[in-house]
Design a protein around this motif. Structure first.
Motif, PDB file in Angstrom:
ATOM      1  N   VAL A  16       0.842  -1.201   0.000  1.00 46.77           N
ATOM      2  CA  VAL A  16       0.000   0.000   0.000  1.00 46.77           C
ATOM      3  C   VAL A  16       0.876   1.250   0.000  1.00 46.77           C
ATOM      4  N   LEU A  17       1.903   1.235   0.867  1.00 45.23           N
ATOM      5  CA  LEU A  17       2.793   2.388   0.968  1.00 45.23           C
ATOM      6  C   LEU A  17       3.483   2.685  -0.373  1.00 45.23           C
ATOM      7  N   VAL A  18       4.057   1.648  -0.978  1.00 45.53           N
ATOM      8  CA  VAL A  18       4.796   1.849  -2.227  1.00 45.53           C
ATOM      9  C   VAL A  18       3.874   2.361  -3.340  1.00 45.53           C
ATOM     10  N   SER A  19       2.606   1.912  -3.331  1.00 44.05           N
ATOM     11  CA  SER A  19       1.688   2.348  -4.385  1.00 44.05           C
ATOM     12  C   SER A  19       1.395   3.843  -4.292  1.00 44.05           C
ATOM     13  N   LEU A  20       1.705   4.441  -3.131  1.00 47.30           N
ATOM     14  CA  LEU A  20       1.407   5.864  -2.944  1.00 47.30           C
ATOM     15  C   LEU A  20       2.589   6.770  -3.284  1.00 47.30           C
ATOM     16  N   PHE A  21       3.711   6.174  -3.739  1.00 46.89           N
ATOM     17  CA  PHE A  21       4.848   7.020  -4.134  1.00 46.89           C
ATOM     18  C   PHE A  21       4.623   7.613  -5.522  1.00 46.89           C
ATOM     19  N   ARG A  22       5.198   8.806  -5.709  1.00 44.44           N
ATOM     20  CA  ARG A  22       4.955   9.538  -6.955  1.00 44.44           C
ATOM     21  C   ARG A  22       5.655   8.881  -8.142  1.00 44.44           C
TER      22      ARG A  22
END
Lengths: 285, 269
Positions: free
Chosen positions: A34-40
């Motif tokens: 989830v965290l990685v999917s939120l990186f630009r």
């Protein structure tokens, strides 16, 4: 803590090692996803929902998702059509035929996915069984392109996933009260009518359970999709793999995985909930 | 008169589709075994001649034997880990009436619902973020998680059928917890354990989505190797590998059937 609650929690002591493992190797990775999917961007330079917007505004990505879900729906329908007659014969037959059908259903379930997919390459290939049979019988003039086609992929997945449909449908038919069909028969209904008005409605929960299992399994069947469908048909599993390993765009790959997971589990839960609410029949296994 | 015609038509349709369904279930396995004995160099069916050349070739193919051995080791480790940890958890969960037990049960079952590709990718990401190098150990970890749901369900079902009075009797007669576990509980849930080990081993041995992300050059597993071979060319050696796998699976099924009545366990899953 009261003595009662101490014993109650002590009973959970053997669960602790597995719970710890699941936290480290299941919950934590999913949180990371989830965290990685939120990186630009792939350089992890800042947080933003840009990956999701990128997916939603890209017609190609959306088509990959709808194609994948459609494939699951189509395969599940095909297995349903095959599973009911198989289950009807199973229920009506004696010990020998029952054992034979059980063995035939277990066989693909136990042989490796790559092996089953490989079999379909042999069957559908240019020099494969279907092409040589059709050519030698004179039905076709030239070998047809069956491998690396959508239809070939649906056929292969139908065979590979049929056991997942057959088992719940057989289980529901076994739980059906035989007096109901005998009553309908005694009142003069034809066998087709008994099937449509008594058997089908009452075994619908089993059919829906099987449909959902096959839908999810066919939509996520990476090996069969890539080997029988070929490189030209791009579906969500190969899209995720390509973005993660080929392009190394981890944020987009992570977003794709989450969107795909939500789409598949969302459909499974929604249909499951609807059927529990509106469909009444014998319990599915 | 008209009714019997409809009945006959209905029986005909049901019979035809059933026949087709049974053929469809059997044909692929049969085809794989037949084509593995081809004397030709293509997957032409029926084979132009018969020979064992692809099995001989397979014995000399170190690049296939290595991944096969890796797969066997990883599957054995994942089976033992998931059976021990999952079995202990299933015993604890079955006895507990706490709400927490139901939550944990749902957690342990969730790898079955989650598309495995997403889980495989998430493991790759977390190992990278934490700076853990991929190895056979990380692969075993991923496979164990995928195998646990089967152990929880099958051992859990066996524990449910176990009469708790037997355990109480043993304890009240002075047996220790360990002795009671060894002599009462374990023999009675043996079938569930054997069946779940069998299914867990096959699940790990056959797993692609997790291995796809976690296997590197040193820990290449068999399904990934076969997939890579077939993506590049239609290599007949894969037929020989498939023949071996089909044979070993059937042998394993017979063993598991003798020791644990696996078909009933899987059928009632």
């Amino acid at each position: 803590m009261t003595p009662a609650s101490t014993t109650a929690s002590r009973q959970l002591l053997p669960v602790v090692p597995l719970a710890a493992l699941f936290f480290a190797a299941f919950v934590l990775p999913l949180a990371a996803l989830v965290l990685v999917s939120l990186f630009r961007d792939p350089q992890f330079s800042g947080l933003s929902p840009v990956q999701y917007l990128r997916f939603l505004s890209d017609p190609f990505s959306l088509k990959v998702l709808t194609d994948t879900l459609w494939l699951g729906a189509e395969v599940a329908l095909a297995t349903l059509i095959l599973a009911y007659p198989l289950a009807l014969v199973y229920v009506a037959s004696g010990q020998f035929l029952r054992t034979l059908i059980t063995f035939l259903i277990m066989l693909p379930l136990l042989t490796s996915t790559v092996v089953r997919t490989f079999a379909w390459i042999v069957i559908l290939g240019r020099d494969g069984i279907i092409n040589s049979a059709m050519l030698s019988l004179g039905f076709w003039q030239a070998p047809a392109r069956l491998l690396y086609s959508w239809e070939g992929m649906v056929l292969a997945l139908t065979q590979i996933q049929l056991p997942l449909m057959a088992l719940p449908v057989i289980n529901s038919l076994l739980r059906l009260d035989g007096n109901l069909t005998r009553a309908a028969e005694g009142l003069g209904a034809s066998r087709a009518r008994i099937f449509l008005t008594v058997i089908l409605p009452l075994t619908l929960p089993g059919a829906i359970a099987g449909w959902l299992l096959v839908f999810a399994a066919a939509a996520t069947a990476f090996i069969t999709q890539t080997l029988v469908g070929g490189g030209r048909i791009i579906l969500m599993p190969s899209y995720i793999y390509q973005q993660a390993v080929g392009v190394q765009d981890w944020p987009f790959a992570a977003a794709l995985s989450l969107i795909f997971t939500l789409a598949v589990t969302g459909i499974v839960f929604a249909i499951g909930a609807l059927s529990r609410r509106f469909v009444r029949g014998v319990d599915a296994a | 008169m008209q009714r019997s015609l409809i009945d006959r038509l209905y029986s005909g349709v049901v019979g035809t589709i059933t026949g087709f369904g049974m053929l469809l279930l059997l044909a692929p396995t049969l085809v794989v075994v037949v084509i593995s004995f081809t004397g030709g160099i293509t997957l032409k069916f029926p084979p132009p001649s018969w020979s064992l050349r692809w099995y001989v070739e397979l014995l000399q193919s170190q690049e296939i034997i290595e991944p096969a051995l890796t797969s066997l080791k990883v599957a054995t480790a994942a089976t033992i880990l998931s059976a021990v940890l999952g079995g202990a958890a299933a015993l604890g969960l079955a006895r507990s009436k706490l709400k927490l037990a139901r939550v944990l049960d749902a957690l342990f079952m969730s790898p079955m619902v989650l598309p495995a590709m997403a889980f495989g990718l998430s493991l790759l990401l977390v190992f990278n973020l934490l700076g853990i190098r991929l190895s056979a150990a990380t692969l075993v970890l991923g496979h164990t998680i995928i195998c646990v749901p089967f152990v929880i369900r099958m051992v859990g079902a066996s524990v449910q059928q176990l009469n708790p009075v037997l355990v109480t009797c043993s304890l009240s007669l002075g047996a220790s917890h360990w002795y009671t576990f060894r002599r009462i509980t374990l023999p009675l849930i043996r079938r569930g354990i054997v069946a779940s080990c069998f299914v867990a081993f096959l699940t790990s041995f056959d797993n692609v989505p997790v291995s796809l992300f976690l296997a590197d050059a040193r820990t290449e597993v068999l399904p990934i190797k076969l997939w890579a071979i077939l993506e590049g060319s239609l290599d007949v050696r894969v037929a020989a590998v498939s023949g071996v796998i089909v044979l070993l699976t059937l042998a394993g099924l017979v063993c598991a059937e003798i020791f644990g009545g696996v078909s009933r366990q899987i059928g009632s899953r």
